[in-house]
Design an enzyme around this catalytic site. Sequence first.
Site, PDB file in Angstrom:
ATOM      1  N   GLY A  21     -11.773   2.230  21.679  1.00 28.11           N
ATOM      2  CA  GLY A  21     -11.318   1.397  22.788  1.00 28.11           C
ATOM      3  C   GLY A  21     -11.331  -0.102  22.613  1.00 28.11           C
ATOM      4  N   GLY A  52     -11.428   8.120  22.750  1.00 23.94           N
ATOM      5  CA  GLY A  52     -12.458   9.158  22.694  1.00 23.94           C
ATOM      6  C   GLY A  52     -12.275  10.118  21.532  1.00 23.94           C
ATOM      7  N   ARG A  59       1.946   4.270  24.111  1.00 19.12           N
ATOM      8  CA  ARG A  59       1.824   5.719  23.902  1.00 19.12           C
ATOM      9  C   ARG A  59       3.180   6.426  23.871  1.00 19.12           C
ATOM     10  NH1 ARG A  59      -3.671   7.079  27.359  1.00 19.12           N
ATOM     11  NH2 ARG A  59      -5.067   6.527  25.648  1.00 19.12           N
ATOM     12  N   LYS A  78     -23.628  -0.978  23.316  1.00 17.07           N
ATOM     13  CA  LYS A  78     -24.844  -0.175  23.272  1.00 17.07           C
ATOM     14  C   LYS A  78     -25.020   0.651  22.008  1.00 17.07           C
ATOM     15  CE  LYS A  78     -25.570   0.428  28.182  1.00 17.07           C
ATOM     16  NZ  LYS A  78     -25.645   1.406  29.261  1.00 17.07           N
TER      17      LYS A  78
HETATM   18  P1  AMP Z   1     -18.153  -0.727  23.423  1.00 16.75           P
HETATM   19  O1  AMP Z   1     -17.276  -0.191  24.514  1.00 16.75           O
HETATM   20  O2  AMP Z   1     -19.488  -0.076  23.321  1.00 16.75           O
HETATM   21  O3  AMP Z   1     -17.430  -0.855  22.102  1.00 16.75           O
HETATM   22  O4  AMP Z   1     -18.544  -2.198  23.893  1.00 16.75           O
HETATM   23  C1  AMP Z   1     -17.604  -3.203  24.001  1.00 16.75           C
HETATM   24  C2  AMP Z   1     -18.154  -4.283  24.864  1.00 16.75           C
HETATM   25  O5  AMP Z   1     -19.320  -4.820  24.280  1.00 16.75           O
HETATM   26  C3  AMP Z   1     -17.199  -5.426  25.075  1.00 16.75           C
HETATM   27  O6  AMP Z   1     -16.768  -5.431  26.393  1.00 16.75           O
HETATM   28  C4  AMP Z   1     -18.022  -6.647  24.738  1.00 16.75           C
HETATM   29  O7  AMP Z   1     -17.903  -7.679  25.700  1.00 16.75           O
HETATM   30  C5  AMP Z   1     -19.444  -6.126  24.744  1.00 16.75           C
HETATM   31  N1  AMP Z   1     -20.322  -6.932  23.904  1.00 16.75           N
HETATM   32  C6  AMP Z   1     -20.134  -7.300  22.632  1.00 16.75           C
HETATM   33  N2  AMP Z   1     -21.137  -8.074  22.197  1.00 16.75           N
HETATM   34  C7  AMP Z   1     -22.002  -8.218  23.229  1.00 16.75           C
HETATM   35  C8  AMP Z   1     -23.217  -8.918  23.393  1.00 16.75           C
HETATM   36  N3  AMP Z   1     -23.758  -9.633  22.410  1.00 16.75           N
HETATM   37  N4  AMP Z   1     -23.838  -8.832  24.606  1.00 16.75           N
HETATM   38  C9  AMP Z   1     -23.286  -8.104  25.602  1.00 16.75           C
HETATM   39  N5  AMP Z   1     -22.132  -7.420  25.490  1.00 16.75           N
HETATM   40  C10 AMP Z   1     -21.499  -7.475  24.322  1.00 16.75           C
END
Ligand code: AMP
Length: 395
Positions: free
Chosen positions: A353, A376, A35, A197
């Site tokens: 992120g 964000g 940064r 999610k």
């Molecule tokens: P996000 O912050 O929503 O982009 O989520 C990122 C996280 O999703 C990472 O830490 C990954 O380990 C997790 N992730 C990716 N694929 C899977 C999966 N099939 N099952 C559980 N977690 C996952």
Amino acid sequence: MKTVNDFDFNNKKALIRVDFNVPLNDDLEVTDTTRIEAAKPTIIKILEDGGSCILMTHLGRPKNKEERFSLQHIVKTASEILGVNVKFVEDCIGNMATEAVSNLVPGEILLLENLRYYEEETKGDRNFAQQLSALGDIYVNDAFGTAHRAHASTAVIADFFPQNKCFGLLLASEIENVNKVLTNSQAPVTAIIGGAKVSSKITIIENILDKVDHLIIGGGMAFTFVKAKGGSIGSSLVEEDKQELALEILEKAKEKNVQVHLPTDAIIADSFSEFANTSISDAYTISEGWMGLDTGPKTNEDFAEVIAVSKTILWNGPVGVFEMAPFAEGTIALGNAIAHATKEGAFSLVGGGDSVAAVKKFNFTDRVSYVSTGGGAMLEMLEGKTLPGINAILE
Ligand code: AMP
């Protein structure tokens, strides 16, 4: 869009909102300088014009002026990176700050103490913003990481510089690069949305459906779609209450002629562990007791084919649990496919992120067109929101 390049800073004091919210270790040393490096071009431009820089930023979320969040801790690193001895003042408003600013001569940099030592900062207090504004002649916002916040130093302060306000080079390039995907894109446009999610990505998906030709869905969130379509997903991650929404998205995508690509096979594991037993399974027939933790080889090939014909690519979120080696292949294959398309002339933007972390971990940073620095803020731009920090300069 006015940037620092539209101003001559000779003999001017530039009041720059930077994002030096850097990670510190237990010895209070900076462990990631990205940064600070990102703000360098703006600072150098101002110094070369013959101006001086007053840097304001927050660091962490201090309660009651906690010493471990003092910006004193980053002075040494900032001086090394910027190549100029950075001065420091133990307050960001009041007599001490005013005096330090009045002693500042062209070519010098002054770093103010943590803005969040005052709760007025996050409250967007007008009086606090006015006191800050008295320190400089021209206000520059170069803090993309906080551009989605309507804080005193990121948005409210701009009111006190009706003519003399502009974007720093970092913030300007973030805006330009997001717009290369959202407004001035070259077709075919492909968005890859991964991560854990559906619920955290839903607004992004809805906003980009109007702007993309292909939507690739991977990661944990893909299993909510697979289950909603009637698949058996074992104990894979699922948001039961989002299944209907998933079907609605698929329906909307169809109406808008967006081709959606979901995983067809998966790397499955019998526990959420690096040491789990693993196997390859059809994504729609995962056995009980097993969970999908990465995209399978067939899926990786299919995704790569879509990416190969894309001219604009947006990547947000890993397609597997890339933090664990047995489930990183899908994310690596995806990164390789994007790097290859980029080499062939596509524009690729990585933002948000965890995909940024993945890109760094697997050394794709220099092989994609642009990696966004603001988690964000980037997500909110992709969601189609107007960011207060950006609006305040444009108004
Ligand atoms: P996000 O912050 O929503 O982009 O989520 C990122 C996280 O999703 C990472 O830490 C990954 O380990 C997790 N992730 C990716 N694929 C899977 C999966 N099939 N099952 C559980 N977690 C996952």
